[in-house]
Design an enzyme around this catalytic site. Sequence first.
Site, mmCIF file in Angstrom:
data_model
loop_
_atom_site.group_PDB
_atom_site.id
_atom_site.type_symbol
_atom_site.label_atom_id
_atom_site.label_comp_id
_atom_site.label_asym_id
_atom_site.label_seq_id
_atom_site.Cartn_x
_atom_site.Cartn_y
_atom_site.Cartn_z
ATOM 1 N N ASP A 70 0.861 -1.190 0.000
ATOM 2 C CA ASP A 70 0.000 0.000 0.000
ATOM 3 C C ASP A 70 0.893 1.234 0.000
ATOM 4 O O ASP A 70 1.585 1.497 0.997
ATOM 5 C CB ASP A 70 -0.876 0.038 1.254
ATOM 6 C CG ASP A 70 -1.918 -1.063 1.271
ATOM 7 O OD1 ASP A 70 -2.919 -0.935 0.569
ATOM 8 O OD2 ASP A 70 -1.713 -2.055 2.008
ATOM 9 N N HIS A 183 -12.312 -3.280 8.502
ATOM 10 C CA HIS A 183 -11.330 -4.100 9.205
ATOM 11 C C HIS A 183 -11.971 -4.786 10.417
ATOM 12 O O HIS A 183 -11.491 -5.830 10.867
ATOM 13 C CB HIS A 183 -10.141 -3.254 9.681
ATOM 14 C CG HIS A 183 -9.255 -2.768 8.578
ATOM 15 N ND1 HIS A 183 -9.528 -1.645 7.848
ATOM 16 C CD2 HIS A 183 -8.101 -3.277 8.078
ATOM 17 C CE1 HIS A 183 -8.576 -1.461 6.952
ATOM 18 N NE2 HIS A 183 -7.709 -2.439 7.064
ATOM 19 N N ASP A 254 -9.547 -7.595 -1.010
ATOM 20 C CA ASP A 254 -8.961 -6.973 0.172
ATOM 21 C C ASP A 254 -8.527 -8.117 1.099
ATOM 22 O O ASP A 254 -8.879 -9.286 0.897
ATOM 23 C CB ASP A 254 -9.973 -6.053 0.848
ATOM 24 C CG ASP A 254 -9.300 -4.920 1.629
ATOM 25 O OD1 ASP A 254 -8.091 -5.019 1.912
ATOM 26 O OD2 ASP A 254 -9.989 -3.933 1.960
#
Length: 519
Positions: A70, A183, A254
């Site tokens: 990232d 998350h 993800d």
Amino acid sequence: MSSLVSLVNACLLPAYDGRIPPDWVKRALDQGLAGVGLFGTNLLPPGGPLRTDIVDPLRAVRPDALIALDEEGGDVTRLDYHRGSVYPGNHALGAVDDTALTREVAEAVADDLRDAGVNLCLGPCADVNSRPANPIIGVRSFGAAPGLVARHTRAFVAGLQGRGVAATLKHFPGHGDTGTDSHSWLPDIPRPLDSLRALELPPFAEGFAAGAKAVMTGHIRLPQVDDLPATLSRRVVTGLLREEMGYEGVVISDALEMAPILDRWGFGGAAVLAWSAGVDLVLLGATDGEKILPEVYEAVERALATGELARDRLEEAAARIADLRAWAAPSAAVARTALDPVGVGLAAARRALTGVGLPVLPRTGPVHVLRLVVGANLAVGEAPWGLAHSLERLGRLGSATDVEPGTDHRRIPLPGDEGGDAGGDGRGGEHFGEDGRGGEHGYGPVVVVVRDAARDPWQQETLAALRARRPGLIAVEMGLTPVPAPTAPTLLTRGAGLANAMAAAELLTGRLWAGPLRT
């Protein structure tokens, strides 16, 4: 089983613990593993260059391995995880709204990634931050308007891929209108599909038109489409993304280690569902993958036997990923962009600054900093932020105090206090300059650094109390631009990266930093 392992490996992107790649990763690469995802924990010092410590040992086994991380700029960085990003993030770039600048920043990010041996950037965020209270996107978005986000998404993709680094749009079908962090919890977007198409999807369509090599699904549920989160939903991945929007590149999940996915389906079950839905490359997350891979192999073997997953679906995914590896294979053909002496990142961060009611500050003497400490979200991690280090580099730091949540504001020391006690009236008596800049006592300006204070009652209350004690003190907001705009003296940086911090320190002191930010 060996051929199946190689096929599954070709569709996986695991991580590992520590800095130096362990033997199990090298064995998996030798057995067809697509590549490795790197996280901040892999990149913390001490250690040598990323390329030497990490990339070269991996590429010695598989020269075309995908090395992914990232690198969004601003708050979310991995290359500069231990110092803060030398580039402003999307919120700052969107505020400037110069697509040529956005492309230039993306080119510089890509050059840094290529120098480190990284060929897959898990960015940019194409999310429209339409809900200011969103706990996970915020400054990672170019803005709240679909057209703005779309044109800067296109520019960022062009900048990355023009320098030979594959771009990944995220988080499809859009994470900007969620009220929870995926998350930890599974967010719902209950908006009608026509509204979703008008608000969330235009930046992805623009990124696809720019040739984005990959797109990352979000762990977001569209209840009007499916009960499953997007990553695991065939209706979203194959239906909306592939068939309706016509995307033909690599679809990346993800991280499966995120609680809403892992707690319900486990790594193996979630991987099978993701591949069945149409995902190509499964990102497992920061958890060391050595014990996860056997679980995934076994789950795939069971799913193939029951018909839950078809082998040709894995073969299709592996073929797309092979094309991506071939495109992103390291090459010396692209020369590094020539940058100005201080770098495009600091130049861009300067342009993103906005001051509200700032007084004329002294050009000499100390600046005193109080930072209201707030935890960052999991995407940001523990990257450092604040103004103290940048003021110190400019030779103007007087004092630096971190204030933890729950601290009684009357006990927060300010310059001019006697013994750090504000006194019974909370104003510190005659030692306080009434203008907040040190007054005749000469103790220097006081700056309070906050981050997304508009959505944090503790920061708001503490800042108001400190302003009551020291009228005229300056707040430096390093998070999302507050709405409505502040009226008291405030400097907006639109991000908490190192470039944002140095630009703010320059403005507060009247001194310009002339060297590289990475030292």
